[in-house]
Design a protein around this motif. Structure first.
Motif, PDB file in Angstrom:
ATOM      1  N   ILE A  81      -7.930   3.334  -2.943  1.00 18.41           N
ATOM      2  CA  ILE A  81      -8.724   3.394  -1.787  1.00 18.41           C
ATOM      3  C   ILE A  81      -8.757   5.110  -1.670  1.00 18.41           C
ATOM      4  O   ILE A  81      -7.707   5.628  -1.606  1.00 18.41           O
ATOM      5  CB  ILE A  81      -7.929   2.958  -0.432  1.00 18.41           C
ATOM      6  CG1 ILE A  81      -7.891   1.459  -0.592  1.00 18.41           C
ATOM      7  CG2 ILE A  81      -8.773   3.266   0.851  1.00 18.41           C
ATOM      8  CD1 ILE A  81      -7.219   1.085   0.553  1.00 18.41           C
TER       9      ILE A  81
ATOM     10  N   GLU B 120     -10.251   8.067   0.538  1.00 17.68           N
ATOM     11  CA  GLU B 120     -10.809   8.315   1.902  1.00 17.68           C
ATOM     12  C   GLU B 120     -11.040   9.712   2.081  1.00 17.68           C
ATOM     13  O   GLU B 120     -10.138  10.597   1.664  1.00 17.68           O
ATOM     14  CB  GLU B 120      -9.738   7.706   3.169  1.00 17.68           C
ATOM     15  CG  GLU B 120     -10.158   7.933   4.345  1.00 17.68           C
ATOM     16  CD  GLU B 120      -9.432   7.535   5.485  1.00 17.68           C
ATOM     17  OE1 GLU B 120      -9.518   7.938   6.794  1.00 17.68           O
ATOM     18  OE2 GLU B 120      -8.170   7.166   5.018  1.00 17.68           O
TER      19      GLU B 120
ATOM     20  N   TYR C  41       0.740   5.199   0.501  1.00 18.72           N
ATOM     21  CA  TYR C  41      -0.255   5.986   1.350  1.00 18.72           C
ATOM     22  C   TYR C  41       0.114   7.440   1.305  1.00 18.72           C
ATOM     23  O   TYR C  41       1.257   8.060   1.455  1.00 18.72           O
ATOM     24  CB  TYR C  41      -0.393   5.794   2.766  1.00 18.72           C
ATOM     25  CG  TYR C  41      -1.417   6.689   3.522  1.00 18.72           C
ATOM     26  CD1 TYR C  41      -2.585   6.229   3.652  1.00 18.72           C
ATOM     27  CD2 TYR C  41      -0.851   7.890   4.245  1.00 18.72           C
ATOM     28  CE1 TYR C  41      -3.600   6.785   4.375  1.00 18.72           C
ATOM     29  CE2 TYR C  41      -1.554   8.411   4.936  1.00 18.72           C
ATOM     30  CZ  TYR C  41      -2.928   8.096   5.002  1.00 18.72           C
ATOM     31  OH  TYR C  41      -3.903   8.746   5.518  1.00 18.72           O
TER      32      TYR C  41
ATOM     33  N   VAL D 198       0.708  -1.193  -0.117  1.00 18.05           N
ATOM     34  CA  VAL D 198       0.164   0.124   0.175  1.00 18.05           C
ATOM     35  C   VAL D 198       0.885   1.271  -0.112  1.00 18.05           C
ATOM     36  O   VAL D 198       1.826   1.410   0.980  1.00 18.05           O
ATOM     37  CB  VAL D 198      -0.923   0.261   1.272  1.00 18.05           C
ATOM     38  CG1 VAL D 198      -1.717   1.368   1.258  1.00 18.05           C
ATOM     39  CG2 VAL D 198      -1.782  -1.063   1.214  1.00 18.05           C
TER      40      VAL D 198
ATOM     41  N   HIS E 136      -5.916  10.214   1.481  1.00 24.80           N
ATOM     42  CA  HIS E 136      -6.751  10.517   2.253  1.00 24.80           C
ATOM     43  C   HIS E 136      -6.830  12.339   2.164  1.00 24.80           C
ATOM     44  O   HIS E 136      -5.653  12.719   2.030  1.00 24.80           O
ATOM     45  CB  HIS E 136      -6.468  10.437   3.552  1.00 24.80           C
ATOM     46  CG  HIS E 136      -7.181  11.207   4.729  1.00 24.80           C
ATOM     47  ND1 HIS E 136      -6.644  12.414   5.486  1.00 24.80           N
ATOM     48  CD2 HIS E 136      -8.312  11.019   5.454  1.00 24.80           C
ATOM     49  CE1 HIS E 136      -7.675  12.719   6.267  1.00 24.80           C
ATOM     50  NE2 HIS E 136      -8.603  12.044   6.044  1.00 24.80           N
TER      51      HIS E 136
ATOM     52  N   SER F  63      -6.185  12.067  -1.371  1.00 30.63           N
ATOM     53  CA  SER F  63      -6.972  11.566  -2.218  1.00 30.63           C
ATOM     54  C   SER F  63      -7.017  12.125  -3.701  1.00 30.63           C
ATOM     55  O   SER F  63      -7.129  11.487  -4.743  1.00 30.63           O
ATOM     56  CB  SER F  63      -8.293  11.677  -1.882  1.00 30.63           C
ATOM     57  OG  SER F  63      -8.888  12.604  -2.118  1.00 30.63           O
TER      58      SER F  63
ATOM     59  N   SER G 107     -10.340   5.815   8.732  1.00 30.34           N
ATOM     60  CA  SER G 107      -9.626   4.531   8.735  1.00 30.34           C
ATOM     61  C   SER G 107      -9.119   4.078  10.016  1.00 30.34           C
ATOM     62  O   SER G 107      -8.676   2.906  10.084  1.00 30.34           O
ATOM     63  CB  SER G 107      -8.358   4.708   7.517  1.00 30.34           C
ATOM     64  OG  SER G 107      -7.662   5.944   8.188  1.00 30.34           O
TER      65      SER G 107
ATOM     66  N   ALA H  97      -3.876  10.439  -5.320  1.00 30.86           N
ATOM     67  CA  ALA H  97      -3.929   9.218  -5.635  1.00 30.86           C
ATOM     68  C   ALA H  97      -4.865   8.841  -6.754  1.00 30.86           C
ATOM     69  O   ALA H  97      -4.825   8.112  -7.632  1.00 30.86           O
ATOM     70  CB  ALA H  97      -4.747   8.409  -4.198  1.00 30.86           C
TER      71      ALA H  97
ATOM     72  N   LEU I 171     -10.522  -3.394   4.726  1.00 34.63           N
ATOM     73  CA  LEU I 171      -9.545  -3.492   4.015  1.00 34.63           C
ATOM     74  C   LEU I 171      -9.068  -5.169   3.701  1.00 34.63           C
ATOM     75  O   LEU I 171      -8.755  -5.476   2.686  1.00 34.63           O
ATOM     76  CB  LEU I 171      -8.262  -2.780   4.544  1.00 34.63           C
ATOM     77  CG  LEU I 171      -7.009  -3.065   4.267  1.00 34.63           C
ATOM     78  CD1 LEU I 171      -6.939  -2.299   2.942  1.00 34.63           C
ATOM     79  CD2 LEU I 171      -5.952  -2.578   5.474  1.00 34.63           C
TER      80      LEU I 171
ATOM     81  N   HIS J 206      -3.635   4.531  -1.747  1.00 31.18           N
ATOM     82  CA  HIS J 206      -4.595   4.937  -0.721  1.00 31.18           C
ATOM     83  C   HIS J 206      -4.364   6.591  -0.203  1.00 31.18           C
ATOM     84  O   HIS J 206      -3.074   6.723  -0.275  1.00 31.18           O
ATOM     85  CB  HIS J 206      -4.458   4.206   0.549  1.00 31.18           C
ATOM     86  CG  HIS J 206      -5.268   4.545   1.508  1.00 31.18           C
ATOM     87  ND1 HIS J 206      -5.634   4.013   2.923  1.00 31.18           N
ATOM     88  CD2 HIS J 206      -6.393   5.551   1.812  1.00 31.18           C
ATOM     89  CE1 HIS J 206      -6.373   4.598   3.658  1.00 31.18           C
ATOM     90  NE2 HIS J 206      -6.804   5.634   2.977  1.00 31.18           N
TER      91      HIS J 206
ATOM     92  N   TYR K 199      -3.403  -0.616   9.180  1.00 33.27           N
ATOM     93  CA  TYR K 199      -3.156  -1.692   7.989  1.00 33.27           C
ATOM     94  C   TYR K 199      -2.475  -2.835   8.974  1.00 33.27           C
ATOM     95  O   TYR K 199      -2.262  -3.867   8.213  1.00 33.27           O
ATOM     96  CB  TYR K 199      -2.168  -1.189   7.022  1.00 33.27           C
ATOM     97  CG  TYR K 199      -2.678  -0.314   6.124  1.00 33.27           C
ATOM     98  CD1 TYR K 199      -3.451  -1.049   4.877  1.00 33.27           C
ATOM     99  CD2 TYR K 199      -2.605   1.023   6.262  1.00 33.27           C
ATOM    100  CE1 TYR K 199      -3.907  -0.033   3.955  1.00 33.27           C
ATOM    101  CE2 TYR K 199      -3.614   1.738   5.197  1.00 33.27           C
ATOM    102  CZ  TYR K 199      -4.085   1.249   4.117  1.00 33.27           C
ATOM    103  OH  TYR K 199      -4.506   1.787   3.389  1.00 33.27           O
TER     104      TYR K 199
END
Length: 293
Positions: free
Chosen positions: A174, A176, A81, A79, A154, A158, A270, A161, A279, A152, A100
């Motif tokens: 992902i 978020e 992040y 992942v 946030h 995001s 999360s 991502a 997840l 992922h 995680y």
């Protein structure tokens, strides 16, 4: 992010005295803050199941992004992040990795340029371009064993991502606490204010690099499995944005999932048993090892 919103509305109150439109600019949401490198001794004691490595990733303009890798022998995926505006690896690594810890995945954390222990000058476009560079760097890294790579993001992360998903085909995504467009998010900010403020400020409009940003167009073209996550009590990026992104994604029901976490807010969705369960299912059902060559 909440601190940022307070600053935004202080500016809005001033703007309301003289104008009917208030412009939200990237420096209202991209606010770099520096921090030292993480305490590896403390993190290794907290997470003995991982081998923790400290690295730096070269990106444009000779910037170096500070990164921590949490690697485990039983990992079936990695992942990557990207945190929000207030995120630095030093401050938030423990909480992120805890989310995680129950899943058989490696976790890679990165400080945005100009944030934490990373160098470089922060801007929204630079952060989004860096995200693609970081993804490409990890994708070709032999140390990660060619495992599936999930991205992922946030909040502000995001957007990053989403940029990676728009330019690359991911093994999983992902999003978020995300939004459809910066324009719709700005309208939401205005809607939360008292009547007198809404009368004086008829429109809140993103400007410059922030204009047109958001994951609505990304969601409409997704071809990878996606997990959308938001807290039920998130007033910064409320669940209606996640629902809209879920509905826009042209994926069969089995390839997309919407998780609205009861009792959680913008920063804590999360950090929940519901996310950890979602997840685990996402990794087991959607992320597959590539077939042997």
């Amino acid at each position: 992010m909440k601190r940022t919103l307070r600053c935004l509305w202080l500016l809005l109150a001033v703007a309301s005295l003289s104008a009917c439109t208030w412009h939200v600019r990237e420096n209202n949401i991209v606010i770099p803050r520096t921090a030292p490198a993480a305490d590896l001794t403390a993190l290794r004691a907290q997470f003995p199941q991982y081998r923790i490595e400290e690295t730096r990733i070269a990106v444009a303009d000779d910037a170096q992004l500070y990164s921590l890798r949490f690697l485990r022998r039983d990992a079936v995926a990695t992942v990557l992040y990207f945190g929000g505006n207030g995120y630095t690896v030093t401050k938030w690594a423990g909480r992120t990795v805890k989310s995680y810890a129950d899943a058989p995945v490696n976790v890679v954390l990165v400080d945005h340029r100009g944030y934490g222990a990373s160098s470089g000058t922060a801007s929204l476009d630079a952060l989004m371009a860096d995200a693609v560079t970081v993804y490409d760097d990890l994708r070709k890294d032999a140390a990660l064993g060619g495992l599936p790579l999930i991205v992922h993001g946030h909040s502000l992360g995001s957007f990053m991502a989403g940029r990676v998903a728009s330019e690359r085909t991911l093994d999983g995504l992902i999003l978020e606490s995300s939004v459809t467009t910066s324009e719709e998010w700005a309208a939401h900010l205005r809607s939360r204010q008292k009547l007198w403020a809404r009368v004086l400020v008829r429109r809140v409009a993103p400007e410059g690099a922030l204009a047109g940003k958001g994951n609505g167009p990304v969601a409409a073209k997704l071809d990878e499995p996606v997990l959308l996550v938001v807290g039920e009590n998130d007033t910064t990026t409320p669940p209606r944005f996640a629902r809209a992104l879920f509905e826009a994604a042209p994926l069969p029901e089995g390839r997309k999932r919407l998780l609205i976490v009861p009792g959680r807010d913008h920063l804590s969705a999360s950090d929940s048993a519901e996310f950890r369960a979602a997840l685990a299912a996402f990794v087991a059902e959607q992320v597959r090892r590539p077939p042997p060559s």
